[in-house]
Design a protein around this motif. Sequence first.
Motif, PDB file in Angstrom:
ATOM      1  N   ASP A 183       0.911  -1.261   0.066  1.00 33.82           N
ATOM      2  CA  ASP A 183      -0.060   0.075   0.114  1.00 33.82           C
ATOM      3  C   ASP A 183       0.984   1.186   0.004  1.00 33.82           C
ATOM      4  O   ASP A 183       1.262   1.664   0.906  1.00 33.82           O
ATOM      5  CB  ASP A 183      -0.985   0.174   1.400  1.00 33.82           C
ATOM      6  N   SER A 225      -3.400   1.347  -6.056  1.00 35.94           N
ATOM      7  CA  SER A 225      -3.800   1.062  -4.782  1.00 35.94           C
ATOM      8  C   SER A 225      -3.918  -0.458  -4.485  1.00 35.94           C
ATOM      9  O   SER A 225      -3.767  -1.275  -5.582  1.00 35.94           O
ATOM     10  CB  SER A 225      -5.222   1.613  -4.841  1.00 35.94           C
ATOM     11  N   SER A 226      -3.612  -0.943  -3.298  1.00 33.19           N
ATOM     12  CA  SER A 226      -3.598  -2.318  -2.977  1.00 33.19           C
ATOM     13  C   SER A 226      -4.908  -2.996  -3.242  1.00 33.19           C
ATOM     14  O   SER A 226      -4.629  -3.942  -3.743  1.00 33.19           O
ATOM     15  CB  SER A 226      -3.222  -2.325  -1.236  1.00 33.19           C
ATOM     16  N   TRP A 227      -5.854  -2.412  -2.848  1.00 37.85           N
ATOM     17  CA  TRP A 227      -7.292  -3.206  -3.318  1.00 37.85           C
ATOM     18  C   TRP A 227      -7.324  -3.322  -4.769  1.00 37.85           C
ATOM     19  O   TRP A 227      -7.766  -4.557  -4.974  1.00 37.85           O
ATOM     20  CB  TRP A 227      -8.335  -2.459  -2.592  1.00 37.85           C
ATOM     21  N   GLN A 274      -2.892  -4.770   1.978  1.00 38.81           N
ATOM     22  CA  GLN A 274      -1.990  -4.046   2.742  1.00 38.81           C
ATOM     23  C   GLN A 274      -2.596  -2.699   3.041  1.00 38.81           C
ATOM     24  O   GLN A 274      -3.195  -2.217   2.217  1.00 38.81           O
ATOM     25  CB  GLN A 274      -0.422  -4.055   2.572  1.00 38.81           C
ATOM     26  N   MET A 275      -2.789  -2.331   4.327  1.00 40.75           N
ATOM     27  CA  MET A 275      -3.578  -1.044   4.507  1.00 40.75           C
ATOM     28  C   MET A 275      -2.611  -0.316   5.745  1.00 40.75           C
ATOM     29  O   MET A 275      -2.492  -0.596   6.735  1.00 40.75           O
ATOM     30  CB  MET A 275      -4.896  -1.309   5.167  1.00 40.75           C
ATOM     31  N   ARG A 290      -5.334   7.312   5.355  1.00 43.94           N
ATOM     32  CA  ARG A 290      -6.844   7.293   5.597  1.00 43.94           C
ATOM     33  C   ARG A 290      -7.048   7.618   6.972  1.00 43.94           C
ATOM     34  O   ARG A 290      -6.690   7.030   7.749  1.00 43.94           O
ATOM     35  CB  ARG A 290      -7.097   5.893   5.208  1.00 43.94           C
ATOM     36  N   ILE A 302     -11.013   4.233   5.963  1.00 42.64           N
ATOM     37  CA  ILE A 302     -10.439   2.859   6.404  1.00 42.64           C
ATOM     38  C   ILE A 302     -11.759   1.801   6.343  1.00 42.64           C
ATOM     39  O   ILE A 302     -11.709   0.896   5.560  1.00 42.64           O
ATOM     40  CB  ILE A 302      -9.843   2.974   7.508  1.00 42.64           C
ATOM     41  N   ASP A 331     -13.079   1.437   2.813  1.00 45.26           N
ATOM     42  CA  ASP A 331     -12.316   0.537   2.157  1.00 45.26           C
ATOM     43  C   ASP A 331     -12.438  -1.012   2.477  1.00 45.26           C
ATOM     44  O   ASP A 331     -12.492  -1.936   1.476  1.00 45.26           O
ATOM     45  CB  ASP A 331     -10.897   1.018   2.029  1.00 45.26           C
ATOM     46  N   VAL A 334      -6.147  -9.074   5.382  1.00 44.34           N
ATOM     47  CA  VAL A 334      -5.671  -7.523   5.470  1.00 44.34           C
ATOM     48  C   VAL A 334      -4.588  -7.436   6.483  1.00 44.34           C
ATOM     49  O   VAL A 334      -4.633  -7.959   7.482  1.00 44.34           O
ATOM     50  CB  VAL A 334      -7.137  -6.609   6.070  1.00 44.34           C
ATOM     51  N   CYS A 372      -2.388  -5.062   8.534  1.00 44.70           N
ATOM     52  CA  CYS A 372      -2.583  -3.708   9.079  1.00 44.70           C
ATOM     53  C   CYS A 372      -1.077  -3.106   9.716  1.00 44.70           C
ATOM     54  O   CYS A 372      -0.486  -3.677  10.275  1.00 44.70           O
ATOM     55  CB  CYS A 372      -3.286  -3.634  10.677  1.00 44.70           C
TER      56      CYS A 372
END
Lengths: 305, 213
Positions: A51, A60-62, A78-79, A84, A89, A92, A104, A106
């Motif tokens: 991310d 973007s990761s997503w 990854q976030m 954000r 958050i 998403d 996910v 973090c």
Amino acid sequence: MKAGSNLEKVLEGGYFAVTAEVGPPKGTSTAVIQRKGELLKFYCDAMNVTDNQTAIVRMSSWSGCILLKEMGIDPVMQMVVRDRNRIAIQSDILGAAALGIRNVLCLSGDHQRFGNHPTAKGVYDIDSIQLVQTLKTMRDEKKFLCGEGISGEVQLFIGAVENPFADPFEYRVMRLAKKVRAGADFIQTQAVFDVGKFTKWMEMVRDQGLDKQVHILAGVIPIKSVGMARYLRDNVSGISVPDEIVIRMEEARDVKEEGVKIALEIIDQLKEIDGVHGIHIMAVAWEDIVPVIVERAGLLSRPIL
Amino acid sequence: MLISEQKPFEEILDYVTKDRVIFLIGCKGCADGCESGGERQVLEIKKRLEEEGKAISGFSLIDMVCNEALTRMKLAAYAEAIESADSVLVMTCGAGIQTVASSTHKVIHPGCNTISSGHAEWKQAERCMECGDCVLEFTGGICPIARCAKGLLNGPCGGSQGGKCEISPNLPCAWQLIIERHSKIGSLHMLEEIILPKNWDPSLKDGSPTQRG
Ligand code: SF4
Ligand code: SF4
């Protein structure tokens, strides 16, 4: 099963897991992700999509995760909390869960000062531990941070990172315990080069019984060149590369082969450490080497569950 | 001038649950002007705490608590009373609270929330960003909002190395300082608790603009 992702099945099934990292492009090419996915598909159990790593803007990761998912690969989104606030958050996360992303990871995220927009405002509305806790609440209680209800399931296998090589060393295990209490199901660690220090950290982890509560995947970075070895040693905060490794690279005739050998030796030692449930390979700009390493480390073939 | 307001009494009471004897500090500077930590407020808190069964070993009103040299000198005169206390309740702005924290090895409790500095330039090492929801209670009297580059409430991040922050070798890692301070005063266990997401609303910087006064 909390999310039923491939990664969760592999870990819960007691297999030694292998995950790999995919860096998205600084552009719009889906082919970059697809090529990496194709290359690594049969050599790992899940793929992390970073991310905006080191605060450099990338796809973007997503969206990277969706591209992998379409190829039948289990993605780890990854976030970071750098970019954000709690509204973005949670939004998403709903989107990711709706589209079938089940893992996910973090993170706090590298400070924006390191990236290509050093004048950006860092958000840091919540921190990475609070993010883990938020995801757990969303999944288990079907509630937002504010307490309002969520409609539908939020199936997530929740990951966090830990850096056994950051300071203060004695406190790192206490912080890991905090992440586990917050709700982490798996941990991916910073890259291990100093196996001695990592072993000591794992001892402390086991003393607290944390290895029984969370799956720990040890980070591995294959070193491609002498310059990279020096760079990792001197310039990357939070990574500790012993001089011995740099010297080996400097003296090697076939530098890349030496890098692979070092990675394989580290993996061999990691496999023997009680409580290490897998490895996470971060082959930055050297994805091609991952299949070689996984095969030579004796980690093929990957379980089909 | 630094604008501060007293924390709700229930919150303060919660902080001092385990303490029997408390020493109080007020400020004759801004906190007096804001009526959040001047003589009248300190005496008032003294009375209320005594009503709750707490003993007050003494109190001190200092001209400018944020002035470290002055505060150290003034507190030296109260060494015994402070020593006999379980904790020190500081009724000042965040800068003042952090000055006291760095001047004593006692557990300190923040008695006020700092709302605004009126754009005063704050050059001291102990800084406050006027977040309006003071968390110094949990962080050993060192502010993670002003002093951690990521404002982490459950730090340190993975970039903390050799006591320095990942963004600069000249910047101490606030979380390293917080952990050292907690270890020194025997309250490291306080960090086991996960600090919950913060209420940024009272902060003029990050929340919405509000009319005050
Ligand atoms: S937490 Fe920090 S910024 Fe907020 S009031 Fe306290 S000292 Fe000031
Ligand atoms: S290194 Fe320390 S001060 Fe810097 S961002 Fe991380 S926790 Fe905060």
